[in-house]
Scaffold this motif. Sequence first.
Motif, short mmCIF file in Angstrom:
data_model
loop_
_atom_site.label_atom_id
_atom_site.label_comp_id
_atom_site.label_asym_id
_atom_site.label_seq_id
_atom_site.Cartn_x
_atom_site.Cartn_y
_atom_site.Cartn_z
N ALA A 44 26.81 -34.63 25.16
CA ALA A 44 26.50 -34.70 23.74
C ALA A 44 27.66 -34.88 23.01
N PHE A 45 28.47 -34.14 23.19
CA PHE A 45 30.08 -34.47 22.58
C PHE A 45 30.39 -35.57 22.72
N MET A 46 30.50 -36.09 24.10
CA MET A 46 31.02 -37.37 24.38
C MET A 46 30.23 -38.57 23.69
N GLN A 60 35.00 -24.80 17.26
CA GLN A 60 34.55 -23.32 17.40
C GLN A 60 33.82 -23.32 18.86
N LEU A 61 32.80 -24.03 18.78
CA LEU A 61 31.79 -24.16 20.01
C LEU A 61 32.58 -24.54 21.21
N LEU A 62 33.38 -25.56 21.21
CA LEU A 62 34.20 -26.14 22.19
C LEU A 62 35.26 -24.98 22.81
N ASP A 70 27.31 -26.05 28.61
CA ASP A 70 26.97 -26.88 29.59
C ASP A 70 27.11 -28.03 29.66
N LEU A 71 26.65 -28.87 30.76
CA LEU A 71 26.76 -30.33 30.92
C LEU A 71 26.23 -31.24 29.77
N GLU A 72 24.99 -30.51 29.40
CA GLU A 72 24.27 -31.22 28.33
C GLU A 72 25.32 -31.20 27.12
#
Length: 64
Positions: free
Chosen positions: A40-42, A27-29, A34-36
């Motif tokens: 974090a996801f990566m 959902q958040l994606l 932002d880049l942070e």
Amino acid sequence: MTRIRDVVQTALLTGYLTVEAENQLRQLLTTRYDLEDLNAFMTLQEAAMMGKVKQESRERCGIK
């Protein structure tokens, strides 16, 4: 509002990604982040690939 980095931090600390957290990330994606959050996801993806974080959804269907 929960951020991607918050969900990731919990998964990294516990070493476990719940189905609920996965759904929250999906959902958040779909929203602006932002880049942070992207970094974090990566980091979470890499941790999962390295076996540092287990995924509840994969355990349920028997995928290792």
